[in-house]
Enzyme design. Sequence first.
Site, PDB file in Angstrom:
ATOM      1  CE  LYS A   8     -19.075  17.770 -18.197  1.00  0.00           C
ATOM      2  NZ  LYS A   8     -18.507  18.433 -19.120  1.00  0.00           N
ATOM      3  NE  ARG A  56     -21.322  21.486 -19.651  1.00  0.00           N
ATOM      4  CZ  ARG A  56     -21.753  21.360 -18.386  1.00  0.00           C
ATOM      5  NH1 ARG A  56     -22.995  21.244 -18.294  1.00  0.00           N
ATOM      6  NH2 ARG A  56     -21.088  21.493 -17.387  1.00  0.00           N
ATOM      7  N   GLY A  64     -10.912  17.646 -18.622  1.00  0.00           N
ATOM      8  CA  GLY A  64     -10.110  18.280 -19.776  1.00  0.00           C
ATOM      9  C   GLY A  64      -9.736  17.618 -20.822  1.00  0.00           C
ATOM     10  CG  MET A 100     -13.027  13.610 -24.355  1.00  0.00           C
ATOM     11  SD  MET A 100     -14.224  12.403 -24.193  1.00  0.00           S
ATOM     12  CE  MET A 100     -14.967  12.831 -22.481  1.00  0.00           C
ATOM     13  NE  ARG A 158     -15.726  16.876 -11.354  1.00  0.00           N
ATOM     14  CZ  ARG A 158     -15.371  17.495 -12.463  1.00  0.00           C
ATOM     15  NH1 ARG A 158     -15.378  16.674 -13.459  1.00  0.00           N
ATOM     16  NH2 ARG A 158     -14.715  18.413 -12.289  1.00  0.00           N
ATOM     17  CG  HIS A 208      17.881  -7.136   0.374  1.00  0.00           C
ATOM     18  ND1 HIS A 208      18.648  -6.032   0.842  1.00  0.00           N
ATOM     19  CD2 HIS A 208      17.844  -8.013   1.194  1.00  0.00           C
ATOM     20  CE1 HIS A 208      18.572  -6.356   2.127  1.00  0.00           C
ATOM     21  NE2 HIS A 208      18.337  -7.479   2.340  1.00  0.00           N
ATOM     22  CB  SER A 214       1.357 -19.513   6.501  1.00  0.00           C
ATOM     23  OG  SER A 214       1.412 -17.977   6.018  1.00  0.00           O
ATOM     24  CB  CYS A 218       2.830 -14.470   5.329  1.00  0.00           C
ATOM     25  SG  CYS A 218       3.721 -16.109   4.736  1.00  0.00           S
ATOM     26  CE1 TYR A 268      -1.490 -15.902   8.953  1.00  0.00           C
ATOM     27  CE2 TYR A 268      -3.020 -17.645   9.616  1.00  0.00           C
ATOM     28  CZ  TYR A 268      -1.791 -17.098   9.171  1.00  0.00           C
ATOM     29  OH  TYR A 268      -0.740 -18.018   9.199  1.00  0.00           O
TER      30      TYR A 268
END
Length: 923
Positions: free
Chosen positions: A24, A93, A102, A104, A339, A455, A813, A881, A901
């Site tokens: 802020k 603030r 909300g 603080m 923000r 599973h 892989s 994979c 990949y």
Amino acid sequence: MTSKRYIHAFEEGDGKNKMLLGGKGANLCEMTQIGLNVPPGFVITTEACLDYLEKDRLPDGLMQGVLAAMKEVEKKSGKLFGDAKNPLLVSVRSGSAMSMPGMMDTILNLGLNNSTIKGLIAQTGNERFAHDALRRFIQLFGKIALGIADEHFDAAMTAMKRQVGAAQDVDLSAENLADLANQFAAIVQKHTGKPFPEDPYEQLEIAIAAVFRSWNGKRAIDYRKQFRITPAMANGTAVNIVTMVFGNMGDDSGTGVGFTRNPGTGENIIYGEYLVNAQGEDVVAGIRTPKPVAEMEQEMPEIYRQLIELRNRLESHYQEVQDFEFTIERGRLYCLQTRNGKMNARALVRTSVEMVKEELIDKKRALLRVDPVMLEQLLVPQLAPDFYGKPLATGLPASPGAASGRIVFDADTAEARGKAGEKIILVREETKPEDIHGFFQAQGILTSRGGKTSHAAVVARGMGKPCVSGCEAIVINDQARSAVIGETTLHEGDVITIDGSTGRVYAGEVPTVEATFSAEMETLLKWADEVARLKVMANADTPDDAARARAFGAMGIGLCRTERMFNSTDRLPIVQEMILAETTEERQAALDRLLTIQRADFKGIFKAMKGLPVTVRLLDPPMHEFLPTAAQLELEIAHLHHMRDSIKALEELPETLKLLNPRLYQQYADGLNKLSMGMKEFKDNHLEEDVIHKKEKILKKVRALSEVNPMLGHRGVRLGITYPEIYSMQIQAILEAAALCAREGLVVYPEIMVPQVATVEELKRIHGYVQRLHKVVELTHGINVGVKFGSMLEVVRACLRSGRMAEDAEFFSFGTNDLTQATFSFSREDAENKFLPSYIETGILQDNPFEVLDLKGVGELMKLAVTEGRKTRPDLKVGICGEHGGHPASIHFCHEIGLTYVSCSGPRVPIARLAAAQAQLRK
Ligand code: ADP
Ligand code: MG
Ligand code: MG
């Protein structure tokens, strides 16, 4: 005095330093510096907060600094702090580096007291407002700074309303409110033993300390824990002292909040609400209903012009959708906060693409501002956004998406009713591989046991179907075909809705909205593919899966698991025949039938993926996974014996009983008949002995196959070596399918991958099969299709031997699920059910390594394997994979260590494509 600088005026604070000034505060500075209209003020740093919290008193010299800064604010605002004629009031603030809405405290109208209130009345010409502001200030200050519970003030308020016959706060007069302010001050005196502080500087000092303390309030601590906000992300709160501006000074004043674009749809128009002649708190308190900002254009055209200008300047400066607070004081618009706007996935994607087209941002920023995980929202059906019903129960969010359907308790019924066109939800305690046909027909899966890696969860995710697992509140009674959740009993056929994104289960049908692969998403992902170096493949086991993965943009199949094909109802009996075969001939007969089936399967997949590579993994799981469990067989056999005995007893029921006691006879006969129901055909043909015999044979085999550690047992390549005919059949099916496709003119790129390899010799042997069969297929089909040969790396030893492995393997892989188990020597289910949660709780491990790739251990092995493998074969293709392949953090790592990949389940492909691009861009 220390050398730290605790105070920064909005004119000179560093707008980029959110750690020091809070979000802020930094933005208040930045907005001031780019010339937006922000009320004068300054920021006290988070460092001051930390010093205060450490020493339990404000740092030396801080209040002198505040005093000097206030003098500057007085000059800029033209008002005087504590002055009875022209008082300066401020807000105090909170605001840390991470937004914690909300959590603080903020105190408004500080500086009010019995003398400055006169000035406020003169400034605003509104006596009622001034008294109301004072009594609110005393209450808020009392609560936040002095710790006096609201109920004391509320009681006085209620008594006052009763006394004057006011229904609501707004019905109280200025005198009533002035009276209340006095009562409130007395409450403060009573609780603190001291009079309410009239001195504005004393008020300020107490308020600053109180806001600092709110950093360590319970709310704030819980919030940080919940959202994993570490001190590295936000440490302490800053305090912003801001000149009060009043939105309640008449019809040319007001207050509101806005988004520079619609955060729900992404549409490029200002979105927000405002109230004429009101303060910020009025919007929150819901005293009046705010109007959409669109109406401001008619009502206050000049202000609207200022608002649009503010919006445009905010966006062009921040290059991001902003969420801002504004107040209008006598025709002048002030911005009180801004923000980055939080948006849903749809809005994020749309704004990314549109802001590039508007030349507000470049493609790089467009790609980086979307959190890949959020795309999931757009890829699966969701509950209607306006639905707020109460769930019956909540389990684990195991596979995202929402689905409704009729409850079915077993896979066979699921298949039958699903095929008949009904929408069904498969509800089971837990699922097993042999339930797979039920999954295909179900809209979603609900289990009462098992985690996010059970599973049911893994299979459902693979298929992109919603799944709620481990919903322990549901007690399933298979026999009665019903389930109980608390007071509610659900029967087979009742409709329920599950939300796999939240884990919630609802009674009845809840409306859902379909997934939409919007044009903007296509555009964004196309940009991602242009940038990314990693290719994104999919795990897919059937032609349908393959087609779907392709639609999600998969660039091939990185893992096609052949065992999934074995498990469907029409194949399982043949697979069982193969396993139970007593002679090589018997086994070959079963394999011949499987060959035809597998060849057709592979053809279907190759066709769906024409032009793209398909990596098929040879059979991986241990054989006994295709057979029923011993316990189940024992039960069935016992049941069969029982039925057989009943039939016998029925046949031998003495005729004399019929004569002596016909009623008893009938009862007895009925009972026996019931017991032997379903056995009629056996009974007539005397088949029961056969059935029992067959089951006993299977049981014997199951016992013979049983292993102490099946996951470390006779599986993967070990099966391929001991039963060469099984792997040979699969290899032949792959090569023939490819040849047949090629003959039809399709371009196919088959790749054969061996699981569980630990030694070079294993790989060489299987490579031998492939080379031999390749020749055979070339001769028999008259066509030479290219095939790549490669290995899974999921055994530690294989990683260590990757240099030699790469002599045979053209690709690797990483199977990171098994590799993680092996690296930790954790069995996954046991770990997740028993000790992992406490390991994570107590900080021995940061994350569950099965969910978040363990870079320090497993990652090191991967790095080593890639390096050594590429020494042997520089163009070695390496991928991953397994579930990690779809997680953005793991994808970043894979990018860094130079993988070729990643492969993940179809619905995660878009997520992985975006993450792969981000990995390249963040370099
Ligand atoms: P939060 O972080 O909870 O939004 P804020 O510090 O933004 O708390 O303040 C709460 C409300 O008070 C907001 O509506 C804000 O716009 C308003 N507000 C804060 N400071 C001022 C001020 N100086 N003048 C007018 N309204 C203010
Ligand atoms: Mg705010
Ligand atoms: Mg594996």
